[in-house]
Enzyme design. Structure first.
Site, PDB file in Angstrom:
ATOM      1  N   ARG A 183      78.967  38.335  -2.650  1.00 10.19           N
ATOM      2  CA  ARG A 183      80.321  38.538  -2.240  1.00 10.19           C
ATOM      3  C   ARG A 183      81.058  38.764  -3.783  1.00 10.19           C
ATOM      4  O   ARG A 183      80.685  38.193  -4.679  1.00 10.19           O
ATOM      5  CB  ARG A 183      80.801  37.123  -1.816  1.00 10.19           C
ATOM      6  CG  ARG A 183      80.598  37.092  -0.109  1.00 10.19           C
ATOM      7  CD  ARG A 183      80.689  35.534   0.202  1.00 10.19           C
ATOM      8  NE  ARG A 183      82.114  34.903  -0.087  1.00 10.19           N
ATOM      9  CZ  ARG A 183      82.079  33.648   0.247  1.00 10.19           C
ATOM     10  NH1 ARG A 183      81.256  33.098   1.036  1.00 10.19           N
ATOM     11  NH2 ARG A 183      83.097  32.808  -0.243  1.00 10.19           N
ATOM     12  N   ARG A 203      88.725  29.203  -7.291  1.00  9.66           N
ATOM     13  CA  ARG A 203      88.427  28.379  -5.814  1.00  9.66           C
ATOM     14  C   ARG A 203      88.471  26.967  -5.845  1.00  9.66           C
ATOM     15  O   ARG A 203      88.854  26.310  -4.944  1.00  9.66           O
ATOM     16  CB  ARG A 203      87.158  29.342  -5.049  1.00  9.66           C
ATOM     17  CG  ARG A 203      87.619  30.641  -4.938  1.00  9.66           C
ATOM     18  CD  ARG A 203      86.182  31.513  -4.836  1.00  9.66           C
ATOM     19  NE  ARG A 203      85.155  30.943  -3.652  1.00  9.66           N
ATOM     20  CZ  ARG A 203      83.717  31.242  -3.734  1.00  9.66           C
ATOM     21  NH1 ARG A 203      83.416  32.314  -4.361  1.00  9.66           N
ATOM     22  NH2 ARG A 203      83.016  30.783  -2.556  1.00  9.66           N
ATOM     23  N   LYS A 241      78.612  24.900   3.736  1.00 10.67           N
ATOM     24  CA  LYS A 241      79.323  24.694   5.240  1.00 10.67           C
ATOM     25  C   LYS A 241      78.525  25.890   6.117  1.00 10.67           C
ATOM     26  O   LYS A 241      78.214  25.396   7.166  1.00 10.67           O
ATOM     27  CB  LYS A 241      80.736  25.010   5.095  1.00 10.67           C
ATOM     28  CG  LYS A 241      81.400  24.004   3.976  1.00 10.67           C
ATOM     29  CD  LYS A 241      82.805  24.218   3.804  1.00 10.67           C
ATOM     30  CE  LYS A 241      83.455  25.398   3.306  1.00 10.67           C
ATOM     31  NZ  LYS A 241      82.914  25.564   1.735  1.00 10.67           N
ATOM     32  N   ARG A 282      92.085  24.488   6.006  1.00 15.11           N
ATOM     33  CA  ARG A 282      91.976  24.374   4.778  1.00 15.11           C
ATOM     34  C   ARG A 282      93.360  23.794   3.753  1.00 15.11           C
ATOM     35  O   ARG A 282      93.606  23.551   2.605  1.00 15.11           O
ATOM     36  CB  ARG A 282      92.156  25.903   4.102  1.00 15.11           C
ATOM     37  CG  ARG A 282      91.209  26.336   2.961  1.00 15.11           C
ATOM     38  CD  ARG A 282      89.952  26.661   3.287  1.00 15.11           C
ATOM     39  NE  ARG A 282      89.312  27.377   2.269  1.00 15.11           N
ATOM     40  CZ  ARG A 282      88.187  27.893   2.272  1.00 15.11           C
ATOM     41  NH1 ARG A 282      87.317  28.004   3.349  1.00 15.11           N
ATOM     42  NH2 ARG A 282      87.567  28.653   1.398  1.00 15.11           N
ATOM     43  N   ARG A 297      74.105  33.105  -4.613  1.00 19.40           N
ATOM     44  CA  ARG A 297      74.141  33.285  -2.900  1.00 19.40           C
ATOM     45  C   ARG A 297      73.774  35.105  -3.191  1.00 19.40           C
ATOM     46  O   ARG A 297      74.397  35.963  -3.544  1.00 19.40           O
ATOM     47  CB  ARG A 297      75.375  33.216  -2.629  1.00 19.40           C
ATOM     48  CG  ARG A 297      75.452  33.535  -1.227  1.00 19.40           C
ATOM     49  CD  ARG A 297      76.575  32.907  -0.483  1.00 19.40           C
ATOM     50  NE  ARG A 297      77.762  33.024  -1.067  1.00 19.40           N
ATOM     51  CZ  ARG A 297      78.790  31.890  -1.044  1.00 19.40           C
ATOM     52  NH1 ARG A 297      78.554  30.995   0.064  1.00 19.40           N
ATOM     53  NH2 ARG A 297      79.640  31.870  -1.731  1.00 19.40           N
TER      54      ARG A 297
HETATM   55  P1  AP5 Z   1      76.854  28.118   1.656  1.00 21.51           P
HETATM   56  O1  AP5 Z   1      76.266  27.666   3.022  1.00 21.51           O
HETATM   57  O2  AP5 Z   1      77.136  29.674   1.800  1.00 21.51           O
HETATM   58  O3  AP5 Z   1      77.995  27.446   1.317  1.00 21.51           O
HETATM   59  P2  AP5 Z   1      79.703  27.384   1.769  1.00 21.51           P
HETATM   60  O4  AP5 Z   1      80.086  25.859   1.682  1.00 21.51           O
HETATM   61  O5  AP5 Z   1      79.805  28.056   3.064  1.00 21.51           O
HETATM   62  O6  AP5 Z   1      80.493  27.882   0.655  1.00 21.51           O
HETATM   63  P3  AP5 Z   1      81.451  29.341   0.294  1.00 21.51           P
HETATM   64  O7  AP5 Z   1      81.303  29.849  -0.968  1.00 21.51           O
HETATM   65  O8  AP5 Z   1      81.204  30.218   1.656  1.00 21.51           O
HETATM   66  O9  AP5 Z   1      83.034  28.345   0.931  1.00 21.51           O
HETATM   67  P4  AP5 Z   1      84.152  28.775   0.483  1.00 21.51           P
HETATM   68  O10 AP5 Z   1      84.721  27.631   1.063  1.00 21.51           O
HETATM   69  O11 AP5 Z   1      84.389  29.176  -1.125  1.00 21.51           O
HETATM   70  O12 AP5 Z   1      84.242  30.364   0.974  1.00 21.51           O
HETATM   71  P5  AP5 Z   1      84.652  30.858   2.457  1.00 21.51           P
HETATM   72  O13 AP5 Z   1      84.235  32.253   2.724  1.00 21.51           O
HETATM   73  O14 AP5 Z   1      84.995  29.848   3.487  1.00 21.51           O
HETATM   74  O15 AP5 Z   1      75.954  27.954   0.772  1.00 21.51           O
HETATM   75  C1  AP5 Z   1      76.003  28.648  -0.661  1.00 21.51           C
HETATM   76  C2  AP5 Z   1      74.737  28.871  -1.360  1.00 21.51           C
HETATM   77  O16 AP5 Z   1      74.079  27.893  -1.601  1.00 21.51           O
HETATM   78  C3  AP5 Z   1      73.968  29.849  -0.475  1.00 21.51           C
HETATM   79  O17 AP5 Z   1      73.194  30.882  -1.031  1.00 21.51           O
HETATM   80  C4  AP5 Z   1      73.017  28.785   0.371  1.00 21.51           C
HETATM   81  O18 AP5 Z   1      71.619  29.567   0.780  1.00 21.51           O
HETATM   82  C5  AP5 Z   1      72.980  27.919  -0.869  1.00 21.51           C
HETATM   83  N1  AP5 Z   1      72.637  26.472  -0.491  1.00 21.51           N
HETATM   84  C6  AP5 Z   1      73.422  26.057   0.704  1.00 21.51           C
HETATM   85  N2  AP5 Z   1      72.931  24.698   0.737  1.00 21.51           N
HETATM   86  C7  AP5 Z   1      71.952  24.342  -0.218  1.00 21.51           C
HETATM   87  C8  AP5 Z   1      71.204  23.231  -0.489  1.00 21.51           C
HETATM   88  N3  AP5 Z   1      71.645  22.059   0.269  1.00 21.51           N
HETATM   89  N4  AP5 Z   1      70.825  23.213  -1.622  1.00 21.51           N
HETATM   90  C9  AP5 Z   1      70.467  24.568  -2.412  1.00 21.51           C
HETATM   91  N5  AP5 Z   1      71.287  25.494  -2.158  1.00 21.51           N
HETATM   92  C10 AP5 Z   1      71.801  25.522  -0.893  1.00 21.51           C
HETATM   93  O19 AP5 Z   1      86.280  31.438   1.826  1.00 21.51           O
HETATM   94  C11 AP5 Z   1      86.336  32.440   1.015  1.00 21.51           C
HETATM   95  C12 AP5 Z   1      88.048  32.703   0.792  1.00 21.51           C
HETATM   96  O20 AP5 Z   1      88.537  33.023   2.052  1.00 21.51           O
HETATM   97  C13 AP5 Z   1      88.843  31.464   0.292  1.00 21.51           C
HETATM   98  O21 AP5 Z   1      88.749  31.515  -1.108  1.00 21.51           O
HETATM   99  C14 AP5 Z   1      90.222  31.956   0.832  1.00 21.51           C
HETATM  100  O22 AP5 Z   1      90.687  32.736  -0.105  1.00 21.51           O
HETATM  101  C15 AP5 Z   1      89.887  32.440   2.039  1.00 21.51           C
HETATM  102  N6  AP5 Z   1      89.865  31.615   3.055  1.00 21.51           N
HETATM  103  C16 AP5 Z   1      88.815  31.286   4.062  1.00 21.51           C
HETATM  104  N7  AP5 Z   1      89.246  30.396   5.031  1.00 21.51           N
HETATM  105  C17 AP5 Z   1      90.582  30.047   4.792  1.00 21.51           C
HETATM  106  C18 AP5 Z   1      91.630  29.403   5.469  1.00 21.51           C
HETATM  107  N8  AP5 Z   1      91.033  28.548   6.358  1.00 21.51           N
HETATM  108  N9  AP5 Z   1      92.970  29.486   5.027  1.00 21.51           N
HETATM  109  C19 AP5 Z   1      93.092  30.270   3.919  1.00 21.51           C
HETATM  110  N10 AP5 Z   1      92.272  31.038   3.434  1.00 21.51           N
HETATM  111  C20 AP5 Z   1      90.890  31.119   3.519  1.00 21.51           C
HETATM  112 MG    MG Z   2      80.866  29.919   3.451  1.00 19.88          MG
END
Ligand code: AP5
Ligand code: MG
Length: 216
Positions: free
Chosen positions: A159, A170, A13, A88, A127
């Site tokens: 992270r 997660r 994402k 979410r 990552r």
């Molecule tokens: P990346 O692009 O970073 O993936 P992502 O989908 O953004 O994954 P996240 O782990 O950030 O998602 P998440 O939803 O768990 O975390 P968030 O920060 O939103 O890619 C991942 C890795 O793979 C990178 O190294 C990239 O280079 C690589 N990559 C990408 N595409 C690739 C491909 N095609 N092939 C190979 N490699 C690739 O949330 C974290 C926490 O915050 C949650 O657990 C929750 O506690 C809280 N939170 C966040 N938003 C909310 C909300 N709206 N409501 C309540 N709690 C929330």
């Molecule tokens: Mg992310």
């Protein structure tokens, strides 16, 4: 246009959101990044948020909804937002619709990136984030080197929720709370499913085609 990027942890994402921002002059709202920024400030709220994020659960809807309205209400972001990792759960999706109506906007598309848990886990464990420029790299798939990154290796961090134990929760939270949103957007006929298992560039190509098809 406003775009929602949807998918499990590690789906790409953030990566694809950054591509969209560059090409279409949009502004990305990553609720995860906003929460990490709050943690960095080391406020009482930041401390509470950290313990929730490090458990893999969701932060409260009230906290999230107040963050979102700040951006939706700004004229400079009118109809030019990419939501990454938001909404979410159904409550957040409903609240977003209320806010969009209030600020006379709509979601153009919800792009759902499909990846299996095994690949997503490997991506997450590889990552690395640069604390200087904010870019994301990967030990296995997108290595930081001179050609793509000037800051140097010393700024790269992992992270605190990117470890196997938290990743499991997660995914569980995603399945229980977040996946049901797909039906919500399917009913609104704005859902687009994308195979997120390919290379970053080929996935982005598919995303662009969808965006261009919406513009014409
Ligand atoms: P990346 O692009 O970073 O993936 P992502 O989908 O953004 O994954 P996240 O782990 O950030 O998602 P998440 O939803 O768990 O975390 P968030 O920060 O939103 O890619 C991942 C890795 O793979 C990178 O190294 C990239 O280079 C690589 N990559 C990408 N595409 C690739 C491909 N095609 N092939 C190979 N490699 C690739 O949330 C974290 C926490 O915050 C949650 O657990 C929750 O506690 C809280 N939170 C966040 N938003 C909310 C909300 N709206 N409501 C309540 N709690 C929330
Ligand atoms: Mg992310």
């Amino acid at each position: 246009m406003n775009i929602v990027l949807f998918g499990p942890p590690g789906a790409g994402k953030g990566t694809q959101g950054d591509n969209l921002v560059k090409e279409f002059n949009l502004f990305k709202i990553s609720t995860g990044d906003l929460l990490r920024y709050e943690i960095k400030k080391d406020t009482d709220l930041g401390k509470k948020i950290k313990s929730i994020m490090d458990s893999g659960e969701l932060v409260s809807d009230d906290t999230i909804n107040s963050l979102i309205e700040k951006f939706l209400s700004q004229k400079k972001h009118y109809n030019s937002l990419v939501f990454d990792g938001y909404p979410r759960n159904i409550g957040q999706a409903e609240e977003l619709d209320i806010l969009l109506k209030k600020y006379k906007q709509k979601i153009s598309c919800v792009l759902s990136l499909k990846v299996n848990n095994e690949s997503a886990t490997k991506r997450i464990l590889g990552r690395q984030i640069c604390t200087k420029c904010g870019l994301t790299f990967n030990k296995f798939f997108n290595v930081s080197k001179k050609e793509n990154h000037n800051c140097g290796l010393k700024y790269l961090i992992t992270r605190s929720d990117d470890n196997e134990k938290v990743i499991k929760n997660r995914f569980a939270t995603y399945t229980k709370e977040t996946l049901p949103i797909l039906n919500y957007y399917q009913n609104q006929k704005i859902l687009y499913e994308i195979d997120g298992m390919g290379e970053i560039g080929s996935i982005y190509k598919e995303i662009r085609e969808i965006i261009h098809s919406l513009e014409t």
